[in-house]
Write a protein that holds these residues in place. Structure first.
Motif, mmCIF file in Angstrom:
data_model
loop_
_atom_site.group_PDB
_atom_site.id
_atom_site.type_symbol
_atom_site.label_atom_id
_atom_site.label_comp_id
_atom_site.label_asym_id
_atom_site.label_seq_id
_atom_site.Cartn_x
_atom_site.Cartn_y
_atom_site.Cartn_z
ATOM 1 N N LEU A 362 79.104 -60.975 -64.122
ATOM 2 C CA LEU A 362 78.795 -62.108 -64.986
ATOM 3 C C LEU A 362 79.125 -63.448 -64.343
ATOM 4 N N GLY A 363 79.650 -63.419 -63.131
ATOM 5 C CA GLY A 363 79.878 -64.650 -62.395
ATOM 6 C C GLY A 363 80.964 -65.533 -62.978
ATOM 7 N N LYS A 364 80.803 -66.843 -62.795
ATOM 8 C CA LYS A 364 81.853 -67.810 -63.148
ATOM 9 C C LYS A 364 82.121 -67.878 -64.645
ATOM 10 N N ASN A 365 81.176 -67.434 -65.466
ATOM 11 C CA ASN A 365 81.354 -67.483 -66.919
ATOM 12 C C ASN A 365 81.876 -66.171 -67.500
ATOM 13 N N SER A 366 82.338 -65.279 -66.657
ATOM 14 C CA SER A 366 82.761 -63.961 -67.117
ATOM 15 C C SER A 366 83.850 -64.039 -68.180
ATOM 16 N N LYS A 367 84.862 -64.862 -67.945
ATOM 17 C CA LYS A 367 85.970 -64.958 -68.907
ATOM 18 C C LYS A 367 85.474 -65.451 -70.264
ATOM 19 N N LYS A 368 84.556 -66.420 -70.235
ATOM 20 C CA LYS A 368 83.991 -66.945 -71.476
ATOM 21 C C LYS A 368 83.252 -65.850 -72.246
ATOM 22 N N TYR A 369 82.439 -65.063 -71.537
ATOM 23 C CA TYR A 369 81.678 -64.001 -72.199
ATOM 24 C C TYR A 369 82.601 -62.943 -72.796
ATOM 25 N N HIS A 370 83.668 -62.615 -72.086
ATOM 26 C CA HIS A 370 84.618 -61.625 -72.610
ATOM 27 C C HIS A 370 85.388 -62.178 -73.804
ATOM 28 N N TYR A 371 85.738 -63.453 -73.752
ATOM 29 C CA TYR A 371 86.413 -64.102 -74.886
ATOM 30 C C TYR A 371 85.514 -64.044 -76.124
ATOM 31 N N GLU A 372 84.219 -64.282 -75.944
ATOM 32 C CA GLU A 372 83.275 -64.248 -77.065
ATOM 33 C C GLU A 372 83.191 -62.869 -77.699
ATOM 34 N N ILE A 373 83.366 -61.828 -76.895
ATOM 35 C CA ILE A 373 83.342 -60.466 -77.442
ATOM 36 C C ILE A 373 84.485 -60.272 -78.436
ATOM 37 N N GLY A 374 85.653 -60.804 -78.122
ATOM 38 C CA GLY A 374 86.772 -60.729 -79.060
ATOM 39 C C GLY A 374 86.470 -61.459 -80.348
ATOM 40 N N ASN A 375 85.830 -62.631 -80.239
ATOM 41 C CA ASN A 375 85.441 -63.385 -81.430
ATOM 42 C C ASN A 375 84.446 -62.614 -82.285
ATOM 43 N N ILE A 376 83.446 -62.030 -81.625
ATOM 44 C CA ILE A 376 82.405 -61.293 -82.349
ATOM 45 C C ILE A 376 82.998 -60.088 -83.070
ATOM 46 N N ALA A 377 83.894 -59.372 -82.396
ATOM 47 C CA ALA A 377 84.533 -58.208 -83.013
ATOM 48 C C ALA A 377 85.303 -58.618 -84.264
ATOM 49 N N ALA A 378 85.962 -59.763 -84.196
ATOM 50 C CA ALA A 378 86.712 -60.257 -85.355
ATOM 51 C C ALA A 378 85.768 -60.659 -86.483
ATOM 52 N N GLU A 379 84.682 -61.342 -86.141
ATOM 53 C CA GLU A 379 83.704 -61.761 -87.149
ATOM 54 C C GLU A 379 83.098 -60.559 -87.877
ATOM 55 N N LEU A 380 82.962 -59.453 -87.160
ATOM 56 C CA LEU A 380 82.367 -58.245 -87.730
ATOM 57 C C LEU A 380 83.392 -57.370 -88.441
ATOM 58 N N ASP A 381 84.649 -57.820 -88.469
ATOM 59 C CA ASP A 381 85.730 -57.084 -89.136
ATOM 60 C C ASP A 381 85.968 -55.697 -88.537
ATOM 61 N N ILE A 382 85.844 -55.596 -87.227
ATOM 62 C CA ILE A 382 86.224 -54.354 -86.554
ATOM 63 C C ILE A 382 87.730 -54.184 -86.753
ATOM 64 N N ASP A 383 88.186 -52.956 -86.973
ATOM 65 C CA ASP A 383 89.591 -52.734 -87.326
ATOM 66 C C ASP A 383 90.541 -52.782 -86.132
ATOM 67 N N ALA A 384 90.083 -52.355 -84.952
ATOM 68 C CA ALA A 384 90.968 -52.396 -83.775
ATOM 69 C C ALA A 384 90.139 -52.273 -82.507
ATOM 70 N N LEU A 385 90.660 -52.895 -81.446
ATOM 71 C CA LEU A 385 90.030 -52.811 -80.136
ATOM 72 C C LEU A 385 90.989 -52.145 -79.154
ATOM 73 N N PHE A 386 90.419 -51.301 -78.289
ATOM 74 C CA PHE A 386 91.154 -50.678 -77.195
ATOM 75 C C PHE A 386 90.414 -51.092 -75.927
ATOM 76 N N LEU A 387 91.064 -51.861 -75.072
ATOM 77 C CA LEU A 387 90.375 -52.567 -73.998
ATOM 78 C C LEU A 387 90.824 -52.080 -72.627
ATOM 79 N N LEU A 388 89.861 -52.024 -71.689
ATOM 80 C CA LEU A 388 90.143 -51.545 -70.342
ATOM 81 C C LEU A 388 89.544 -52.519 -69.326
ATOM 82 N N GLY A 389 90.382 -53.004 -68.408
ATOM 83 C CA GLY A 389 89.893 -53.891 -67.357
ATOM 84 C C GLY A 389 90.514 -55.273 -67.448
ATOM 85 N N GLU A 390 90.543 -55.950 -66.318
ATOM 86 C CA GLU A 390 91.181 -57.270 -66.242
ATOM 87 C C GLU A 390 90.467 -58.300 -67.110
#
Length: 444
Positions: A362-390
């Motif tokens: 994902l290049g230079k914006n990788s951190k931003k895209y991964h941060y957005e995934i956390g936001n989206i999961a919260a918006e969708l009321d996912i109950d828990a995340l188990f994450l793998l990778g830096e």
């Protein structure tokens, strides 16, 4: 099946024949699969070199090599991979099928499977199997072509500029589909504009009377439509579109497929809102080719099994349902998968969990895209995340800011241990190199 003399083969690939001339029947890139009549191409990969497996005892009629080998009949070329492509191009030119190329950041494989399912109801169809969508896989697919095939559906992947043009030069498609322009390969290409340019190579390679099929995505519609004279679009406001959309408890869509004055009700066999556009893309080509609406409906509503894409499995005593969507991941595909997870959890009345691995390239914006995934999961009321990778550490930060439980795990085995006693529904997703299917292996 390929039948050619070693002498003619050498001419086609621009090589030098050493040894006696003879007829070869078929091609192979794996010495273990040779039966005695084929030509073996010694390809060099990151982890292996086909030259190392050549000896006078292998069951081949001839070998194509870039350096002299211990074999009676050999064709020496500068580049064995290019030679494979040159031979495939020559073989393709012996037939006159309608070739459809498919590329895009997401949706290539599903659209390919849907379109192949439709076309098979009408005429014999050859199509890409598994992930044979690169400069090795596409030629191997074309070597299966025979005079009975009316249609050829080819998935075209890329990792840089010029690669889709190379594949198109071999395959000679007259129809090209671009499914979606997104962030995948941004690290390699530098920008989404360059990704669009790379995907657009398929459209610019079409003949003057060819057809480009593109989404109505406002960001790149004008650019893609400028690359070839004849265009049909799919999606909201497109030539082929869906209306009266609804979803069942499995998150499978039903809608009216619309084209000009024609409509047909469709109930997709595959789950996920994103598969509406994949179905529209496939239907657009089928309608252009004159396939009857009833064939399109029957194929899209029939069984289309695609491995590692939103496949539901029950684990343990049935208290945990696992959604295997581990084939690959991009920001847009993870978002769609999370939406599907939330929909299924609501329909079942259970808790929702997601085990997510890094999204690569994902290049230079990788951190931003991964941060957005956390936001989206919260918006969708996912109950828990188990994450793998830096990179998924950014998803954890965003999730926790919203009060969503999110844990960074060190291995697939640790994720399996944490989820095995959960009750509810669990999504597994990550880029191919993250191999998130290994969580399933441990759960099993």
């Amino acid at each position: 099946m390929l039948k050619i003399s070693a002498k003619k083969l050498a001419q086609v690939v621009g090589g030098r024949l050493v040894g006696k001339d003879s007829e070869v029947i078929g091609i192979e890139i794996d010495t273990r699969k040779l039966s005695g009549s084929e030509v073996f191409f010694a390809l060099k990969g990151e982890n292996s070199d086909g030259h190392n497996y050549i000896n006078s005892q292998i069951k081949a009629e001839a070998v194509v090599v870039s350096k002299e080998a211990d074999f009676p009949t050999q064709i020496i070329v500068k580049d064995t991979l290019k030679a494979l492509g040159d031979l495939a191009k020559y073989y393709r030119e012996q037939f006159q099928p309608i070739v459809i190329g498919i590329t895009g950041s997401n949706g290539k494989t599903t659209t390919k499977e849907m379109l192949a399912a439709i076309l098979k109801t009408h005429q014999p169809t050859l199509y890409t199997k598994a992930n044979y969508n690169n400069e090795i896989g596409l030629p191997l697919t074309l070597f299966q072509l025979n005079k009975e095939h009316r249609y050829v559906v080819l998935e075209m992947g890329m990792r840089g500029l010029g690669q889709i043009q190379y594949l198109a030069d071999i395959a000679k498609p007259s129809v090209g589909i671009v499914t979606y322009i997104g962030e995948v390969h941004a690290e390699l290409l530098g920008s989404i504009d360059n990704i669009a340019k790379a995907k657009g190579e398929l459209l610019s390679s079409l003949p003057q009377d060819g057809l480009g099929v593109i989404p109505t995505d406002k960001d790149y519609y004008n650019y893609l439509s400028s690359l070839t004279e004849n265009i049909l679009s799919f999606g909201v406001g497109g030539d082929v579109y869906a209306k009266e959309i609804s979803f069942d408890k499995w998150n499978k869509a039903s809608f009216l497929l619309c084209y000009q004055d024609k409509t047909v009700p469709i109930s997709l066999s595959l789950p996920g809102e994103h598969n509406i556009n994949n179905a529209l893309a496939a239907a657009t080509v089928a309608l252009y080719l004159g396939i009857p609406l009833e064939n399109i409906k029957a194929a899209l509503e029939g069984e289309i099994a695609i491995k590692q894409r939103l496949v539901e499995l029950e684990k343990g005593d049935g208290n945990l349902i696992v959604i295997d969507d581990t084939y690959n991941a991009s920001p847009s595909s993870v978002k769609e998968a999370l939406k599907h997870l939330a929909t299924r959890a609501k329909a079942l009345g259970v808790k929702s969990y997601a085990a997510l691995g890094d999204m690569k390239e994902l290049g230079k914006n990788s951190k931003k895209y991964h941060y957005e995934i956390g936001n989206i999961a919260a918006e969708l009321d996912i109950d828990a995340l188990f994450l793998l990778g830096e990179e998924m550490a950014m998803a954890q930060i965003a999730a926790k800011e919203h009060g969503l439980q999110a844990q960074i795990c060190s291995s697939h085995q640790e994720i399996a241990a944490k989820v095995q006693d959960l009750k509810g529904i669990l999504l597994l997703k990550g880029s191919r190199s993250m191999a998130m299917e290994k969580v399933l292996d441990y759960l099993n």
